[in-house]
Scaffold this motif. Structure first.
Motif, short mmCIF file in Angstrom:
data_model
loop_
_atom_site.label_atom_id
_atom_site.label_comp_id
_atom_site.label_asym_id
_atom_site.label_seq_id
_atom_site.Cartn_x
_atom_site.Cartn_y
_atom_site.Cartn_z
N GLN A 1 0.99 -1.25 0.01
CA GLN A 1 -0.05 -0.20 0.15
C GLN A 1 0.76 1.27 0.09
O GLN A 1 0.34 2.29 -0.47
CB GLN A 1 -1.00 -0.20 1.01
CG GLN A 1 -2.01 -1.18 1.04
CD GLN A 1 -2.70 -1.08 2.44
OE1 GLN A 1 -2.76 -0.37 3.35
NE2 GLN A 1 -3.87 -1.84 2.52
N ASN A 2 2.14 1.18 0.40
CA ASN A 2 2.96 2.36 0.47
C ASN A 2 3.84 2.72 -0.53
O ASN A 2 4.81 3.47 -0.51
CB ASN A 2 3.65 2.53 2.12
CG ASN A 2 2.59 2.32 3.05
OD1 ASN A 2 1.77 3.22 3.29
ND2 ASN A 2 3.01 1.92 4.44
N THR A 3 3.78 1.57 -1.51
CA THR A 3 4.87 1.72 -2.63
C THR A 3 4.26 2.81 -3.44
O THR A 3 3.25 2.93 -3.90
CB THR A 3 4.85 0.39 -3.22
OG1 THR A 3 3.32 -0.10 -3.73
CG2 THR A 3 5.15 -0.55 -2.23
N LEU A 4 5.29 3.29 -4.36
CA LEU A 4 5.05 4.23 -4.97
C LEU A 4 4.83 3.91 -6.65
O LEU A 4 4.04 3.78 -7.27
CB LEU A 4 6.20 5.46 -5.39
CG LEU A 4 6.46 6.27 -3.85
CD1 LEU A 4 7.52 7.14 -4.33
CD2 LEU A 4 5.27 7.21 -3.87
N ARG A 5 5.77 2.49 -6.53
CA ARG A 5 5.69 1.84 -7.96
C ARG A 5 6.37 0.49 -7.78
O ARG A 5 7.41 0.30 -6.79
CB ARG A 5 6.68 2.66 -8.94
CG ARG A 5 6.81 1.96 -10.41
CD ARG A 5 7.76 2.76 -11.13
NE ARG A 5 8.19 2.23 -12.41
CZ ARG A 5 9.18 2.58 -13.21
NH1 ARG A 5 10.02 3.34 -12.94
NH2 ARG A 5 9.42 1.78 -14.07
N ILE A 6 5.95 -0.41 -8.48
CA ILE A 6 6.57 -1.92 -8.26
C ILE A 6 6.87 -2.16 -9.66
O ILE A 6 6.10 -2.28 -10.69
CB ILE A 6 5.64 -2.92 -7.78
CG1 ILE A 6 5.28 -2.60 -6.44
CG2 ILE A 6 6.15 -4.44 -7.77
CD1 ILE A 6 4.02 -3.18 -5.76
N LYS A 7 8.28 -2.63 -9.91
CA LYS A 7 8.70 -2.85 -11.15
C LYS A 7 9.27 -4.38 -11.19
O LYS A 7 10.30 -4.74 -10.29
CB LYS A 7 9.79 -1.70 -11.45
CG LYS A 7 10.66 -2.08 -12.97
CD LYS A 7 11.42 -1.07 -13.29
CE LYS A 7 12.09 -1.27 -14.61
NZ LYS A 7 13.15 -0.33 -14.78
N GLU A 8 8.92 -4.94 -12.27
CA GLU A 8 9.30 -6.52 -12.28
C GLU A 8 10.57 -6.65 -13.19
O GLU A 8 10.20 -6.13 -14.55
CB GLU A 8 8.06 -7.29 -12.67
CG GLU A 8 8.54 -8.89 -12.70
CD GLU A 8 7.12 -9.74 -13.01
OE1 GLU A 8 7.65 -10.98 -13.33
OE2 GLU A 8 6.30 -9.28 -12.95
N ILE A 9 11.55 -7.16 -12.91
CA ILE A 9 12.48 -7.27 -13.85
C ILE A 9 13.01 -8.97 -13.97
O ILE A 9 12.11 -9.73 -13.42
CB ILE A 9 13.94 -6.54 -13.49
CG1 ILE A 9 14.33 -7.08 -12.06
CG2 ILE A 9 13.55 -5.11 -13.32
CD1 ILE A 9 15.63 -6.38 -11.67
N HIS A 10 13.91 -9.39 -14.55
CA HIS A 10 14.32 -10.58 -14.77
C HIS A 10 14.48 -11.42 -13.56
O HIS A 10 13.83 -12.72 -13.36
CB HIS A 10 15.34 -10.69 -15.88
CG HIS A 10 15.90 -12.30 -16.19
ND1 HIS A 10 15.11 -13.02 -16.77
CD2 HIS A 10 16.79 -12.89 -15.83
CE1 HIS A 10 15.58 -14.33 -16.84
NE2 HIS A 10 16.66 -14.08 -16.25
N ASP A 11 15.18 -11.06 -12.69
CA ASP A 11 15.59 -11.68 -11.46
C ASP A 11 14.76 -11.38 -10.09
O ASP A 11 15.03 -11.94 -9.11
CB ASP A 11 17.24 -11.35 -11.11
CG ASP A 11 18.19 -12.11 -12.24
OD1 ASP A 11 17.71 -13.06 -12.69
OD2 ASP A 11 19.09 -11.49 -12.21
#
Length: 503
Positions: A183-193
């Motif tokens: 809830q407190n995240t500004l952004r969640i980014k998924e990468i390879h690892d």
């Protein structure tokens, strides 16, 4: 005969109002209340209409000089905030009572009824009741401005796992959703690892790191970079980075422990199967059913790797299976699993059905296997094992085949799966085509393992009809009692008008 006299009743005297001539009780001003109110207004100087700023993104109100606070409608906190807006004029009178007057939630108005007292002519005390109207004006706070910019962050948590399978990440995603850690995240980014979690404050990032340490075996490093500084006020602006590494072991991995670690765990065999990864690594010895739990500190002190990756799983058919009744235990042996049954099986690869080559092995799946069943396992005889611990082992201590799990028809399981999971809203980059197969493996693990299922919120899929708990092949399924009803807040029970009010 005596003469009786009645006691004299003393009644207060009345005087005439000096303005209107109405009989009144004496008071210091010698004026009736109506005339006094017409001459004196004790609420003069107190504004009857005040504006208050509200951020629609984070649902917070502005409290001067530079604070944003979260208050519920008609709460004591909101009432205190409203009174602070007129604090200076209220200091000249005595506040007796303050309360909210009900307004429509979508009217952008707050009404506060005030009762005040003040000393007027010749010491007379006058009381007055009036309503102050607060106009709620939309204004975006500084934090939401930075969120909308999509490039601002003060701290980032980089979660990584050096493995080919993402089962641990799928499990971690469900834990984050269940406990609301996103809830407190500004952004969640998924990468390879792995995943990157961006935060507006370092405290939120530290809270996320503590949550990860309590749910999966991890280790982390913290660093910070100076962005700017003010030498006059001695203030510094840093960006913090937390690098979290999850143990490179997933469910259904075959591992080889170091001799020292195997001995400390109760003289286990070095070749073990990982049956579950939660806050610790759960291992089972397929030859003796001995189980052991390894926490993060123990793993990093005695690291070990997976011998085979999931793509090396091969399909075998069970030719013969027998249950081992008497399990021989060596001195100092650890705990034995009660949920598994030790079996001795002869298996043959489905790709080698035209040959007579069969493999003998012991397995912890004796309670599930019958002749003719399909089972997935690793062929260690024909596999090139590049591991320092395996190379030092005697050849007779390395099994030919390690069976992992029973195989079912995946297409039929997907068609009959009447439940679903929620996912984190995140940015996806450089995604592999193998992700869908890995996600289906995780869903099958949830159906087969009740211990993992207890930590995950499973929602019923209303588009698929409810059937029995097991299908014709006996594949495990999740019962209806373990599912939650999916609730959509955007749907309002009051109909069309209520839905418009919420938007």
């Amino acid at each position: 005969m005596e003469y009786m006299t009645e006691p004299v009743k003393h009644t207060p005297g009345h005087i005439l109002c000096c303005d209107c001539g109405v009989p009144i009780s004496p008071n210091p001003a010698n004026i009736c209340v109506a005339c006094l109110r017409s001459k004196v207004d004790i609420s003069q100087g107190i504004p009857k209409q005040v504006s208050i700023s509200f951020c629609k993104q984070c649902q917070r109100y502005f409290q001067p000089p530079g604070t944003w606070v979260q208050c519920a409608l008609e709460s004591r906190d909101l009432l205190a905030l409203c009174l602070k807006k007129i604090k200076a004029p209220l200091s000249k009178v005595r506040l007796v009572d303050a309360s909210f007057v009900w307004t429509e939630p979508h009217s952008k108005r707050l009404k506060v009824k005030l009762t005040i007292q003040k000393e007027v002519m010749n010491g007379a005390i006058l009381q007055q009741v009036f309503v102050v109207d607060y106009v709620v004006q939309p204004q975006m706070c500084g934090d939401c401005h930075r969120v909308e910019a999509k490039d601002f962050w003060k701290a980032v948590v980089q979660v990584r796992q050096k493995t080919l399978h993402k089962k641990t990440f799928y499990y971690l995603e469900q834990l984050i959703l269940k406990y609301g850690m996103h809830q407190n995240t500004l952004r969640i980014k998924e990468i390879h690892d792995g995943l990157d979690f961006y935060y507006s404050s370092k405290q939120h990032a530290q809270k996320m790191v503590e949550f990860l340490q309590s749910t999966v075996p991890t280790r982390y490093k913290a660093s910070q970079r100076l962005i700017s500084q003010d030498i006059h006020s001695n203030t510094y602006n840093y960006k913090s980075t937390f690098s979290v590494e999850i143990v490179p072991i997933c469910k259904d991995n075959v591992v080889c422990l170091s001799p020292k670690l195997a001995q400390s765990l109760g003289n286990m065999n070095q070749i073990c199967v990982c049956i579950r990864v939660t806050s610790v690594i759960h291992l089972i010895d397929p030859n003796t059913l001995q189980v052991a739990d390894i926490d993060g500190n123990t793993f990093w002190s005695h690291p070990f790797n997976s011998l085979c990756h999931p793509k090396q799983l091969e399909e075998f058919i069970v030719m013969e299976c027998s249950i081992v009744q008497d399990i021989k235990r060596s001195a100092g042996a650890g705990m034995i699993s009660k949920k598994h049954t030790l079996g001795e099986v002869w298996v043959q690869k489905t790709s080698e059905m035209n040959t007579d080559k069969q493999y003998f092995c012991r397995t912890h799946l004796g309670h599930l296997l019958n002749p003719g069943d399909l089972v997935l396992g690793f062929d260690l005889v024909n596999c090139n094992l590049n591991d320092e611990h395996v190379n030092k082992m005697k050849s007779d201590r390395v099994p030919d085949v390690v069976l992992i799990k029973k195989s079912y028809d995946r297409t039929k399981r997907q068609r009959r799966r009447n439940w679903k999971l929620k996912e984190l809203a995140r940015d996806r980059e450089n995604m592999d085509t193998d992700d869908e197969r890995q996600y289906q493996d995780f869903l099958e693990d949830l159906e087969e393992d009740e211990a993992i299922r207890k930590n995950v919120n499973i929602y019923r899929d209303s588009t698929i009809p409810v059937e029995s708990d097991t299908d014709d092949e006996g594949a495990p399924r999740i019962s209806l009692a373990e599912m939650l009803e999916d609730l959509h807040i955007s749907q309002d029970a009051t109909g069309g008008e209520g839905e418009l009010m919420m938007t």
